[in-house]
Motif scaffolding. Structure first.
Motif, PDB file in Angstrom:
ATOM      1  N   ARG A 120      34.343   9.969 -16.482  1.00 11.92           N
ATOM      2  CA  ARG A 120      34.098   8.614 -16.981  1.00 11.92           C
ATOM      3  C   ARG A 120      33.075   7.870 -16.133  1.00 11.92           C
ATOM      4  N   ARG A 121      32.956   8.244 -14.871  1.00 12.24           N
ATOM      5  CA  ARG A 121      31.988   7.596 -13.996  1.00 12.24           C
ATOM      6  C   ARG A 121      31.650   8.551 -12.868  1.00 12.24           C
ATOM      7  N   HIS A 122      30.498   8.321 -12.248  1.00 15.76           N
ATOM      8  CA  HIS A 122      30.082   9.201 -11.157  1.00 15.76           C
ATOM      9  C   HIS A 122      31.119   9.171 -10.031  1.00 15.76           C
TER      10      HIS A 122
END
Length: 290
Positions: A187-189
Motif C-alpha cells: 500500500r505504501r513504500h
C-alpha cells in the motif's frame, strides 16, 4: 507506551547467550528490535528477560566461502544491502532488501532477526526460499543446518527450540547463466507486502530453462514455492507464452486469506500478475548479461 519490566542481558560470546537461554525459560532474543520492541511497548510481548545479541562476537559478518556467501545473523540489513560481496554474488537479496521498511530501520534491523521473526508478509523469508538458503542454528552442544521449507513452519513460528539461536544464513552464488527478479505489491513504500515474488531462472546455451525457482510471500502463513510455475518453465525456452502459463499456474499452488488490506481473490490475481513481472525481470537480466 512503555514495556513491562524486564531484565536485560548483553552476553559477549555465543556460549554465554546459549547458557542464558537454557537458564531463563522466559527469555527472548533481541536481534535488532524492529518488531519485538514495538510489540513490547504495546505490551503484546512481555518477556521477563531480554538477551541482546548485538555484542556477541562472530554474529555480524559477510563472507564469501567457496561458491556460497555466508552472512552472520546479526548483520544489519543496511550492511547487507550495501555489501559489494552480496551485490556481486547474490543481487536478488539486495533487490529485496530495498523493499524492507526504510533505510533508517534497515540500519537497525538484522537479517537473522527478520528471518527468525518469520512474518508471512516479509521479504527475506521469500528470498531465502527462492535461493534454497541454508540456515545455521546453534543449540546446546550442537549446530545444525536447516532448509527454508523446514525452518518456516507457520506465521511468526520457525523451527527454533527456545534454547537455540539462528547464527547465520548462507546463499549459493548466482551463476553467469542465471537471471533473477523481485516484485512486490504494497500500500505504501516500506510497508509489508500484500504480495511479493522472488524468481530465479537458469538457462542453458540453447535458451532453455534448466532451473526455476518461484517463491511468493503474503499468500500463506509461510513462503510458498510454486511447483506448478517451476515445472511449467523447466526444459522450455522462456518466451512470453511460457511465462504467462507459469504465472497462471501460481493460482493452483496458493491459498491466500482475506484481511483488511486485500481479499483472497485480489491476492490470487496479484500473485499471478507479480509472478509474471518477476519472471520477465529474471529473463531480461539473463538476456542483458545482468
Amino acid at each position: 507506551m512503555k514495556p513491562a519490566p524486564f531484565a536485560y542481558h548483553a552476553p559477549r560470546r555465543l556460549e554465554e547467550a546459549l547458557a542464558l537461554l537454557g537458564a531463563l525459560p522466559e527469555a527472548k532474543l533481541l536481534a535488532g528490535g524492529q518488531s519485538l520492541i514495538p510489540m513490547m511497548n504495546f505490551r503484546l510481548a512481555r518477556p521477563q528477560h531480554l538477551v541482546d545479541l548485538a555484542r556477541v562476537d562472530g554474529l555480524a559478518s559477510i563472507r564469501a566461502v567457496g561458491e556460497r556467501i555466508e552472512i552472520g545473523a546479526m548483520t544489519r540489513q543496511a550492511a547487507v544491502e550495501t555489501s559489494a560481496v552480496v551485490r556481486d554474488g547474490c543481487p536478488l537479496l539486495v533487490d529485496a532488501l530495498r523493499h524492507v521498511g526504510h533505510y533508517a530501520s534497515r540500519t537497525r534491523g538484522t537479517i537473522g532477526g527478520s528471518l527468525a521473526h518469520a512474518d508471512p508478509a516479509s521479504e527475506l523469508p521469500v528470498v531465502a526460499s527462492a535461493l534454497d538458503a541454508e540456515l545455521v542454528v546453534a543449540g546446546p552442544g550442537v549446530t545444525r543446518v536447516v532448509a527454508p521449507a523446514e525452518f518456516f513452519r507457520a506465521p511468526l513460528t520457525v523451527a527454533l527450540d527456545r534454547r537455540e539461536i539462528l547464527t547465520a544464513v548462507s546463499f549459493a552464488r548466482i551463476g553467469p547463466r542465471v537471471g533473477w527478479g523481485f516484485t512486490e505489491l504494497n500500500r505504501r513504500h516500506g510497508g509489508f507486502a500484500i504480495v511479493c515474488v522472488a524468481a530465479v531462472l537458469e538457462v542453458d546455451g540453447a535458451g532453455r530453462c534448466t532451473k526455476a525457482a518461484v517463491a511468493l510471500g503474503g499468500v500463506a502463513g509461510v513462503p510458498v514455492r510454486s511447483a506448478g510455475a517451476e515445472a511449467g518453465l523447466l526444459g522450455h525456452p522462456l518466451d512470453d507464452r511460457r511465462i504467462d502459463a507459469a504465472a497462471a499456474a501460481v493460482a493452483g499452488d496458493i491459498d491466500p486469506g482475506s484481511d483488511l488490506h486485500a481479499s483472497a481473490e485480489y491476492r490470487r490475481e496479484m500473485a499471478q500478475a507479480f509472478t509474471r513481472r518477476a519472471l520477465v525481470q529474471a529473463r531480461g537480466r539473463f538476456q542483458e548479461g545482468r
